[in-house]
Scaffold this active site. Structure first.
Site, PDB file in Angstrom:
ATOM      1  N   ASP A   1       0.859  -1.192   0.000  1.00  0.00           N
ATOM      2  CA  ASP A   1       0.000   0.000   0.000  1.00  0.00           C
ATOM      3  C   ASP A   1       0.896   1.243   0.000  1.00  0.00           C
ATOM      4  OD1 ASP A   1      -2.162   1.648   0.170  1.00  0.00           O
ATOM      5  OD2 ASP A   1      -3.003   0.739   1.984  1.00  0.00           O
TER       6      ASP A   1
ATOM      7  N   ASP B   1      -3.108   2.541  -5.960  1.00  0.00           N
ATOM      8  CA  ASP B   1      -2.043   2.623  -4.960  1.00  0.00           C
ATOM      9  C   ASP B   1      -1.883   1.389  -4.091  1.00  0.00           C
ATOM     10  OD1 ASP B   1      -4.388   3.020  -3.522  1.00  0.00           O
ATOM     11  OD2 ASP B   1      -3.353   4.182  -1.997  1.00  0.00           O
ATOM     12  N   GLU B   2      -2.537   0.289  -4.417  1.00  0.00           N
ATOM     13  CA  GLU B   2      -2.323  -0.897  -3.588  1.00  0.00           C
ATOM     14  C   GLU B   2      -2.557  -2.165  -4.388  1.00  0.00           C
ATOM     15  OE1 GLU B   2      -5.310  -1.898  -0.532  1.00  0.00           O
ATOM     16  OE2 GLU B   2      -6.242  -0.019  -1.096  1.00  0.00           O
TER      17      GLU B   2
END
Length: 439
Positions: free
Chosen positions: A41, A135-136
């Site tokens: 993350d 983003d993860e």
DNA sequence: TCTGGGGTCCTTCAGCTC
DNA sequence: TCTGGAGCTGAAGGACCC
């Protein structure tokens, strides 16, 4: 480092990680044995991307968010979070909490670019990468252990590479299941690493509040609290039947499993999106049907262009209408064959909107979405009797080519240019300069 | 306080077919 | 011919996630 202790900031070497994750007795198994699921993350991703090119803002409370009176916070640096600011908070409130807040407009092109770089690092480690958002992502590194080392070592390699190659920090959770890996990364944020060995999962999970469980939002938390269930441990010791009665079969069984650390889901490389949509909140509430229809047209254009760009078409068109009091309704219609043509999407969206029979109700938001996506080349096409072989789809593909060359917006339906326009039977597409008008 | 925008998944209900 | 149930699909709404 003790078991499950968070590593933060400093990057460890392979030897460091080997020592830090090893069980205490010599020759015993490493504590990351079997922990082949990584959840990676990015820390305050959008804000971190912005700070790469604005180092003078480092250390300041910075947020990324939409402009206008109705924006919300999209991302906040950890300095901003100290003021109680978090994502999805109304912008007006964030500014009240921190008058010195630095507000940056979002640049999704930049975030997409950085995300692609980060995902490339992941895929360099293992092909089993399941992105959850820009983003993860989950990674299954079982197949990379012999080549790169134990999972915790791989996690450190990822953190180092993302930092060196993309100039941002990330946090990694390492566990045997996706759910625990995700909770581990949440616990270790920011710029951290946390391994939760299988024999520590229950001790890790049970003290957590119920809201930490995947699938427990505001409403479900209310239900659970009414039952007197405050921690994951409370849920674990509640009969499954009670959970099913309160939450339904899917959620009840789901929570019971998670509370005992059972999560059989594998890391899966996604096949593609299942729907494509756009929605827009008006700067102020609108009650003019003509303005609303024009917005539906604009959104239909954007949706159809994205469908064509992805090479997919969809059968179900749905609209979303949010009223001034924030109540929301949706309406949908399934077509006879999939479409990626803005004209068809808009015609359906407009019919759905008109069928609502709204008498100048004040609307806050409208949205258009196309679902039931299939490969456009394999989608059956329903030609109408009077429809030419070369029609709107080809015209819109020509617009796509022009847009690719001259920029999106270089060609626009006349109705979107001319302001309140005609309300005729071609639904506002008549003025499209390059579109051959079918007869 | 006043709530964006992009999605996914689940539940419920109605209509249809067998 | 009528009826009820099962199974499927579509529609609508809600909850959730990032």
């Amino acid at each position: 480092m003790s078991r499950s202790q968070i590593t933060r900031g400093a990057r460890l070497t392979q030897d460091d990680v080997g020592r830090s994750t090893a069980a205490s007795s010599a020759g015993a198994a490493r504590e990351d044995d079997g922990c082949t699921i990584l959840h990676v993350d990015m820390d305050a991703f959008y804000a971190s991307c912005e700070l790469r090119s604005r180092p003078e803002l480092r250390g300041l409370p910075v947020i990324v968010g939409g402009d206008g009176s109705r924006g919300v916070v999209t991302a906040a640096t950890y300095e901003a979070r100290r003021y109680g600011i978090h994502s999805a908070m109304p912008m007006s409130r964030a500014k009240r909490l921190c008058p010195d807040l630095v507000v940056l407009p979002p640049d999704f092109g930049l975030y997409t670019e950085v995300s692609a770089g980060v995902m490339a690092v992941f895929r360099d480690i293992t092909p089993l990468v399941e992105p959850l958002s820009l983003d993860e992502a989950f990674l299954d590194v079982a197949g990379a252990v012999r080549r790169l080392g134990p999972p915790a070592v791989i996690a450190e390699q990822i953190r180092a590479r993302v930092h060196d190659e993309q100039g941002i920090t990330c946090t990694v959770g390492v566990a045997a299941t996706k759910f625990v890996a995700k909770l581990a990364s949440t616990r270790a944020k920011p710029d951290g690493l946390l391994v939760v060995p299988p024999d520590r999962v229950i001790a890790f999970l049970h003290p957590l509040p119920v809201s930490q469980l995947w699938g427990v939002g505001e409403k479900t938390e209310e239900v659970l609290l009414r039952l007197g269930l405050r921690t994951v441990g409370d849920i674990a010791h509640t009969p499954v039947d009670t959970l099913v009665r309160a939450l339904g079969p899917a959620a009840g069984h789901h929570l019971a499993d998670l509370a005992w650390g059972r999560d059989p889901r594998r890391v899966e490389v996604p096949e593609g999106e299942k729907s494509v949509g756009h929605e827009e909140t008006f700067p102020r509430d609108i009650d003019d049907p003509e303005v609303i229809r024009r917005e539906l047209l604009r959104l239909s254009e954007k949706v159809a262009a994205r469908l064509r760009a992805q090479g997919v078409a969809g059968r179900t068109v749905s609209i979303k209408v949010r009223f001034a009091d924030f109540s929301t309704i949706t309406r949908s219609r399934t077509l006879r064959s999939p479409t990626d043509v803005a004209r068809e999407v808009y015609a359906t969206a407009r019919e759905l909107y008109d069928a609502l029979g709204l008498q100048r109700a004040r609307l806050r938001l409208v949205g258009v979405r196309v679902e039931g996506l299939v490969d456009a080349d394999e989608a059956p096409r329903q030609l109408l009797l009077d429809e030419p072989e070369v029609g709107w789809r080809e015209a819109e593909q020509a617009v796509d080519r022009a847009a690719a060359r001259f920029g999106r917006g270089s060609i626009t339906p006349a109705r979107l240019v001319a302001g309140p326009g005609r309300d005729d039977d071609d639904h506002g597409f008549g003025g499209q300069p390059v579109a051959p008008r079918p007869r």
